[in-house]
Design a protein around this motif. Sequence first.
Motif, PDB file in Angstrom:
ATOM      1  N   GLN A  84       6.686   9.375   7.604  1.00 11.51           N
ATOM      2  CA  GLN A  84       5.536   8.781   6.927  1.00 11.51           C
ATOM      3  C   GLN A  84       5.954   7.842   5.813  1.00 11.51           C
ATOM      4  OE1 GLN A  84       3.311  12.390   5.992  1.00 11.51           O
ATOM      5  NE2 GLN A  84       1.681  11.565   7.266  1.00 11.51           N
ATOM      6  N   GLY A  85       7.198   7.947   5.386  1.00  7.82           N
ATOM      7  CA  GLY A  85       7.664   7.040   4.344  1.00  7.82           C
ATOM      8  C   GLY A  85       7.414   7.557   2.943  1.00  7.82           C
ATOM      9  N   THR A  86       6.896   8.775   2.805  1.00 10.03           N
ATOM     10  CA  THR A  86       6.619   9.293   1.471  1.00 10.03           C
ATOM     11  C   THR A  86       7.822   9.987   0.848  1.00 10.03           C
ATOM     12  OG1 THR A  86       5.725  11.325   2.427  1.00 10.03           O
ATOM     13  CG2 THR A  86       4.154   9.598   1.876  1.00 10.03           C
ATOM     14  N   HIS A  87       8.727  10.491   1.664  1.00  9.47           N
ATOM     15  CA  HIS A  87       9.904  11.175   1.137  1.00  9.47           C
ATOM     16  C   HIS A  87      11.184  10.668   1.799  1.00  9.47           C
ATOM     17  CE1 HIS A  87       6.832  13.865  -0.266  1.00  9.47           C
ATOM     18  NE2 HIS A  87       7.718  14.537  -0.956  1.00  9.47           N
ATOM     19  N   THR A 127      12.760  -9.910   4.420  1.00  5.69           N
ATOM     20  CA  THR A 127      11.655  -9.492   5.271  1.00  5.69           C
ATOM     21  C   THR A 127      11.961  -8.103   5.814  1.00  5.69           C
ATOM     22  OG1 THR A 127      11.162 -11.767   5.899  1.00  5.69           O
ATOM     23  CG2 THR A 127      10.278 -10.034   7.315  1.00  5.69           C
ATOM     24  N   TYR A 128      11.104  -7.157   5.466  1.00  3.82           N
ATOM     25  CA  TYR A 128      11.211  -5.789   5.975  1.00  3.82           C
ATOM     26  C   TYR A 128      10.248  -5.656   7.151  1.00  3.82           C
ATOM     27  CZ  TYR A 128      13.741  -4.145   1.854  1.00  3.82           C
ATOM     28  OH  TYR A 128      14.680  -3.946   0.880  1.00  3.82           O
ATOM     29  N   GLN A 129      10.764  -5.181   8.288  1.00  4.05           N
ATOM     30  CA  GLN A 129       9.935  -4.905   9.448  1.00  4.05           C
ATOM     31  C   GLN A 129      10.050  -3.409   9.717  1.00  4.05           C
ATOM     32  OE1 GLN A 129      10.482  -7.669  12.730  1.00  4.05           O
ATOM     33  NE2 GLN A 129      11.292  -9.170  11.289  1.00  4.05           N
ATOM     34  N   ILE A 130       8.914  -2.727   9.622  1.00  2.00           N
ATOM     35  CA  ILE A 130       8.903  -1.267   9.703  1.00  2.00           C
ATOM     36  C   ILE A 130       7.963  -0.832  10.823  1.00  2.00           C
ATOM     37  CG2 ILE A 130       8.513   0.872   8.424  1.00  2.00           C
ATOM     38  CD1 ILE A 130       8.655  -0.974   5.846  1.00  2.00           C
ATOM     39  N   LYS A 131       8.451   0.032  11.701  1.00  6.14           N
ATOM     40  CA  LYS A 131       7.626   0.574  12.777  1.00  6.14           C
ATOM     41  C   LYS A 131       7.721   2.097  12.726  1.00  6.14           C
ATOM     42  CE  LYS A 131       6.980   0.658  17.753  1.00  6.14           C
ATOM     43  NZ  LYS A 131       7.501   0.237  19.059  1.00  6.14           N
ATOM     44  N   ARG A 132       6.552   2.728  12.723  1.00  5.26           N
ATOM     45  CA  ARG A 132       6.503   4.185  12.647  1.00  5.26           C
ATOM     46  C   ARG A 132       5.591   4.730  13.747  1.00  5.26           C
ATOM     47  NH1 ARG A 132       3.016   6.844   8.514  1.00  5.26           N
ATOM     48  NH2 ARG A 132       1.441   6.040   9.903  1.00  5.26           N
ATOM     49  N   ASN A 150       9.036   1.089  -6.234  1.00  2.00           N
ATOM     50  CA  ASN A 150       8.060   2.156  -6.505  1.00  2.00           C
ATOM     51  C   ASN A 150       7.265   2.569  -5.269  1.00  2.00           C
ATOM     52  OD1 ASN A 150       8.823   2.307  -9.194  1.00  2.00           O
ATOM     53  ND2 ASN A 150       7.428   0.675  -9.776  1.00  2.00           N
ATOM     54  N   GLY A 151       7.946   2.633  -4.133  1.00  2.00           N
ATOM     55  CA  GLY A 151       7.310   3.145  -2.926  1.00  2.00           C
ATOM     56  C   GLY A 151       6.542   2.135  -2.105  1.00  2.00           C
ATOM     57  N   ILE A 152       6.528   0.871  -2.501  1.00  2.00           N
ATOM     58  CA  ILE A 152       5.747  -0.107  -1.741  1.00  2.00           C
ATOM     59  C   ILE A 152       6.258  -0.259  -0.308  1.00  2.00           C
ATOM     60  CG2 ILE A 152       7.029  -2.196  -2.351  1.00  2.00           C
ATOM     61  CD1 ILE A 152       4.290  -3.569  -2.630  1.00  2.00           C
ATOM     62  N   LEU A 153       7.528   0.072  -0.086  1.00  2.00           N
ATOM     63  CA  LEU A 153       8.082  -0.033   1.259  1.00  2.00           C
ATOM     64  C   LEU A 153       7.716   1.164   2.128  1.00  2.00           C
ATOM     65  CD1 LEU A 153      11.613  -1.357   0.313  1.00  2.00           C
ATOM     66  CD2 LEU A 153       9.633  -2.667   1.073  1.00  2.00           C
ATOM     67  N   GLY A 154       7.286   2.256   1.496  1.00  2.00           N
ATOM     68  CA  GLY A 154       6.831   3.418   2.258  1.00  2.00           C
ATOM     69  C   GLY A 154       5.511   3.107   2.939  1.00  2.00           C
ATOM     70  N   LEU A 155       5.247   3.771   4.045  1.00  2.00           N
ATOM     71  CA  LEU A 155       4.060   3.439   4.827  1.00  2.00           C
ATOM     72  C   LEU A 155       2.788   4.089   4.305  1.00  2.00           C
ATOM     73  CD1 LEU A 155       5.708   3.607   8.324  1.00  2.00           C
ATOM     74  CD2 LEU A 155       4.996   1.579   7.081  1.00  2.00           C
ATOM     75  N   ASP A 156       2.879   5.287   3.784  1.00  2.00           N
ATOM     76  CA  ASP A 156       1.691   6.011   3.318  1.00  2.00           C
ATOM     77  C   ASP A 156       1.867   6.367   1.856  1.00  2.00           C
ATOM     78  OD1 ASP A 156       0.319   5.979   5.735  1.00  2.00           O
ATOM     79  OD2 ASP A 156       1.343   7.765   6.444  1.00  2.00           O
ATOM     80  N   ARG A 157       1.769   5.378   0.989  1.00  2.00           N
ATOM     81  CA  ARG A 157       2.025   5.601  -0.436  1.00  2.00           C
ATOM     82  C   ARG A 157       1.020   6.553  -1.069  1.00  2.00           C
ATOM     83  NH1 ARG A 157       2.406   0.625  -3.799  1.00  2.00           N
ATOM     84  NH2 ARG A 157       0.307   0.426  -3.046  1.00  2.00           N
ATOM     85  N   ASN A 158      -0.175   6.644  -0.527  1.00  2.00           N
ATOM     86  CA  ASN A 158      -1.193   7.488  -1.136  1.00  2.00           C
ATOM     87  C   ASN A 158      -1.121   8.938  -0.675  1.00  2.00           C
ATOM     88  OD1 ASN A 158      -2.285   5.342  -2.569  1.00  2.00           O
ATOM     89  ND2 ASN A 158      -3.456   4.685  -0.783  1.00  2.00           N
ATOM     90  N   MET A 161       2.216   2.650  13.616  1.00  2.00           N
ATOM     91  CA  MET A 161       1.939   1.697  12.549  1.00  2.00           C
ATOM     92  C   MET A 161       3.102   0.714  12.467  1.00  2.00           C
ATOM     93  SD  MET A 161       1.322   2.350   8.485  1.00  2.00           S
ATOM     94  CE  MET A 161      -0.219   3.187   8.698  1.00  2.00           C
ATOM     95  N   ILE A 162       2.765  -0.537  12.329  1.00  2.00           N
ATOM     96  CA  ILE A 162       3.769  -1.578  12.160  1.00  2.00           C
ATOM     97  C   ILE A 162       3.444  -2.320  10.868  1.00  2.00           C
ATOM     98  CG2 ILE A 162       4.737  -3.700  13.113  1.00  2.00           C
ATOM     99  CD1 ILE A 162       4.001  -2.579  15.907  1.00  2.00           C
ATOM    100  N   ARG A 163       4.470  -2.534  10.056  1.00  2.00           N
ATOM    101  CA  ARG A 163       4.255  -3.187   8.772  1.00  2.00           C
ATOM    102  C   ARG A 163       5.358  -4.215   8.551  1.00  2.00           C
ATOM    103  NH1 ARG A 163       3.469   0.014   3.065  1.00  2.00           N
ATOM    104  NH2 ARG A 163       2.587  -1.730   1.950  1.00  2.00           N
ATOM    105  N   LYS A 164       4.971  -5.365   8.039  1.00  2.00           N
ATOM    106  CA  LYS A 164       5.929  -6.411   7.703  1.00  2.00           C
ATOM    107  C   LYS A 164       5.709  -6.782   6.241  1.00  2.00           C
ATOM    108  CE  LYS A 164       7.403 -11.011   9.117  1.00  2.00           C
ATOM    109  NZ  LYS A 164       7.180 -12.110  10.065  1.00  2.00           N
ATOM    110  N   ILE A 165       6.792  -6.767   5.471  1.00  2.00           N
ATOM    111  CA  ILE A 165       6.720  -7.045   4.041  1.00  2.00           C
ATOM    112  C   ILE A 165       7.697  -8.172   3.721  1.00  2.00           C
ATOM    113  CG2 ILE A 165       7.070  -6.120   1.716  1.00  2.00           C
ATOM    114  CD1 ILE A 165       6.582  -3.315   3.021  1.00  2.00           C
ATOM    115  N   ASN A 166       7.194  -9.227   3.099  1.00  2.00           N
ATOM    116  CA  ASN A 166       8.041 -10.331   2.648  1.00  2.00           C
ATOM    117  C   ASN A 166       8.198 -10.236   1.140  1.00  2.00           C
ATOM    118  OD1 ASN A 166       8.379 -11.604   5.180  1.00  2.00           O
ATOM    119  ND2 ASN A 166       6.363 -12.518   4.994  1.00  2.00           N
TER     120      ASN A 166
END
Length: 130
Positions: A112-115, A88-93, A16-24, A46-51
């Motif tokens: 942005q990860g929204t679409h 582990t997702y490593q995302i750099k934008r 449900n979009g949790i992997l996107g960077l700007d969900r809002n 922006m750098i994001r790491k999700i386990n």
Amino acid sequence: GNSVVFLPDEIVLQTNGILGLDRNYMTIGDTVKRENNVVIYESEEMIRKINIHFPKTWKPLMKDSSYKVIYKIGSIDWKIDYTPGLLTYQIKRSINEGLFEPLSFSELLEIQGTHGKLFDESIVFSKQDN
């Protein structure tokens, strides 16, 4: 929130979009017929790491383990590392400062990860016998 669907041979985690960077940040509009330029006043990174933890008897059925796209307006680069019981997702934008043509708006939304590729991602797991 996220939901998990249990099927006879598979488990589906709908992120449900949790992997996107700007969900809002959601947009409504026609990105193809857009007439106004895209103006970015400040560069951003922006750098994001999700386990994502799951039972070790589940094995993810993944199509891609990495994805990278570079546009004038910016870039997104992500990779997925798998070990039993953990993804582990490593995302750099990066978004670049500047004035960009109207068609760059769809590229901005992807970055942005929204679409983009991550926004509607579902993760499918197969059940492994012990």
